[in-house]
Design an enzyme around this catalytic site. Structure first.
Site, PDB file in Angstrom:
ATOM      1  N   SER A 104      14.903  20.551  30.812  1.00 40.96           N
ATOM      2  CA  SER A 104      16.496  20.420  31.077  1.00 40.96           C
ATOM      3  C   SER A 104      17.367  21.357  32.069  1.00 40.96           C
ATOM      4  O   SER A 104      17.622  21.082  32.905  1.00 40.96           O
ATOM      5  CB  SER A 104      16.552  19.823  30.267  1.00 40.96           C
ATOM      6  OG  SER A 104      17.342  20.984  29.137  1.00 40.96           O
ATOM      7  N   ASP A 150      26.183  26.088  24.551  1.00 41.93           N
ATOM      8  CA  ASP A 150      24.975  26.447  25.188  1.00 41.93           C
ATOM      9  C   ASP A 150      24.197  27.444  25.385  1.00 41.93           C
ATOM     10  O   ASP A 150      25.104  28.310  26.916  1.00 41.93           O
ATOM     11  CB  ASP A 150      25.393  25.152  25.606  1.00 41.93           C
ATOM     12  CG  ASP A 150      23.740  25.232  26.480  1.00 41.93           C
ATOM     13  OD1 ASP A 150      23.167  25.449  27.026  1.00 41.93           O
ATOM     14  OD2 ASP A 150      24.200  23.691  27.831  1.00 41.93           O
ATOM     15  N   HIS A 171      21.613  26.874  28.668  1.00 38.99           N
ATOM     16  CA  HIS A 171      21.382  26.432  30.721  1.00 38.99           C
ATOM     17  C   HIS A 171      22.731  26.647  31.111  1.00 38.99           C
ATOM     18  O   HIS A 171      23.195  27.879  30.871  1.00 38.99           O
ATOM     19  CB  HIS A 171      22.348  24.336  30.304  1.00 38.99           C
ATOM     20  CG  HIS A 171      21.115  23.588  29.781  1.00 38.99           C
ATOM     21  ND1 HIS A 171      20.997  23.568  27.963  1.00 38.99           N
ATOM     22  CD2 HIS A 171      20.295  22.923  29.939  1.00 38.99           C
ATOM     23  CE1 HIS A 171      20.014  22.859  27.510  1.00 38.99           C
ATOM     24  NE2 HIS A 171      19.674  22.358  28.671  1.00 38.99           N
TER      25      HIS A 171
END
Length: 424
Positions: A160, A401, A404
């Site tokens: 990802s 998060d 990312h």
């Protein structure tokens, strides 16, 4: 009387002899003086002539030597420039201008990386530029990139975070042209096509590069380190450029297979299996991947991207982990996670071996080393803003998060570095 006469007679003779002696001494002195003057004249004359000859020789030698010295100086400067020009070493410097796109002008970004739309209040993280040591790193030029990629294809292969990078690249290119998504599957792999340039971007989900199985009812996944993932190999002959990397999925609990046999397990203390550290399967995955690439008749331009660091820190609530910094680290303020550093060292070693083999086989393999410059950017993650306005309603303890990257954000720099590598 006689004696007296003798005495009287000798005095004039002695006076004469005395005068004669004095004259002789004076003459000798004059001769010696003249000879000395003559000798000095000859010495000075010869010395001056020798000096002039020496100066002439030296001048002539300098005329002959000067071009050589100049050439050596230029070569030395070029050598030093090559030595210090390292895209991965440098510093983040402030910049006044912001990114070339925003959440309102680009619709390719995933929701969990759209920090601006999700309500992140600070904007300072958008105003930093990576300045490599001794290198010029211009802003990403979408028109130059698209023209260079005309009639070609570019595959980005990974997890990802790779999808994160792919969407950043699509947004950077959207300033000039927007791609049509012509394929999308359940793994979120996609194919994007620029008809005006006949250019294709493959965004391929392959977190291990090798084959794996993940079942919802099992607490661990199965990882096959001797079988490549068909998600990227099935279209390999179509790639003109290929960017790949391993991922944080290697940290997950996994039973590891080789030759259809279990060789151990990572993070399985409850299973009676040999413990295998994360670097072992990653090395095997890279070895197998590079063996396939270097042996293939098809020879794309291959780029290995290094590990992407996380910046999780303990929060104020029990069990909470955050990344809420708003500025980059300065050099020396962070060393990096030892586990991440180990994985990066594996990448460097395997890259160097593969690049040497590729050079012999007419295959170009380059390294996109983003680890350190990304390590200095704790402010670049979504943090709590992976969700839409996470603190609405008075919420305090929210998921963060810290893996990312915000889009736009520091991850855009990865494409600037990539362009510097693949487009001279």
């Amino acid at each position: 009387m006689a004696n007296n006469t003798e005495v009287v007679a000798s005095e004039p003779f002695l006076a004469h002899e005395k005068r004669k002696s004095i004259s002789l001494i004076f003459c000798r002195f004059i001769c010696v003086f003249l000879l000395a003057v003559a000798a000095c004249y000859l010495f000075v004359s010869n010395f001056s002539s020798w000096i002039r000859e020496t100066e002439t020789v030296n001048e002539q030698e300098m005329v002959n030597i000067r071009p050589l010295m100049k050439e050596l100086e230029v070569k030395e400067q070029q050598f030093l420039k090559e030595e210090v020009c390292d895209l991965s070493v440098g510093k983040w410097i402030p910049k006044a201008e912001g990114p070339s796109y925003t959440d309102e002008t680009c619709d390719y970004m995933a929701d969990y990386t759209n920090c601006l739309k999700n309500g992140r209040p600070d904007r300072g993280f958008l105003h930093w530029k990576w300045q490599p040591n001794g290198c010029d790193l211009p802003p990403f030029d979408p028109l130059k990139f698209l023209n260079a990629m005309r009639n070609k294809s570019f595959a980005l292969i990974g997890d990802s975070v790779f999808r994160n990078h792919a969407r950043s690249l699509l947004c950077l290119l959207s300033v000039v042209a927007k791609a049509d998504e012509i394929y999308h599957d359940r793994t979120n792999s996609g194919i994007f096509y620029y008809s005006e340039y006949n250019f294709t971007i493959y965004d391929i989900w392959s977190p291990f590069l090798v084959s794996y199985k993940l079942e919802k009812y099992l607490p661990e996944l199965e990882l096959y380190v001797d079988v490549l993932d068909s998600q990227w190999t099935k279209n390999y002959d179509k790639y003109d450029y290929m960017l790949m990397s391993g991922s944080h999925w290697f940290y997950r609990r996994a039973v590891i297979y080789e030759n259809n046999k279990i060789i151990g397990c990572h993070y399985c203390p409850d299973l009676d299996l040999k413990n295998i550290d994360t670097d072992v399967p990653y090395r095997k995955a890279l070895e197998l991947t590079f063996k396939f690439i270097t042996a293939s008749e098809h020879k794309p331009f291959v780029v290995l991207r290094t590990w992407s660091p996380n910046h999780f820190e303990d929060g104020e609530f029990p069990g909470s982990r955050i990344c809420n910094k708003t500025e980059p680290f300065k050099e020396g303020e962070i060393n990096g996670d030892p586990a991440d550093l180990l994985m990066r060292s594996v990448e460097i070693e395997e890259f160097e071996k593969a690049a040497a083999i590729g050079e012999k086989n007419g295959l170009r393999i380059e390294l996109l080393d983003t680890y350190h410059l990304s390590l200095l950017r704790p402010d670049g993650h979504p943090g709590a803003y992976r969700n839409y306005h996470p603190f609405d309603g008075g919420k305090k303890n929210v998921d963060n998060d810290c893996i990312h990257w915000c889009v736009p954000g520091p991850i855009d720099t990865w494409s600037e570095l990539l362009m510097k590598i693949v487009i001279p």
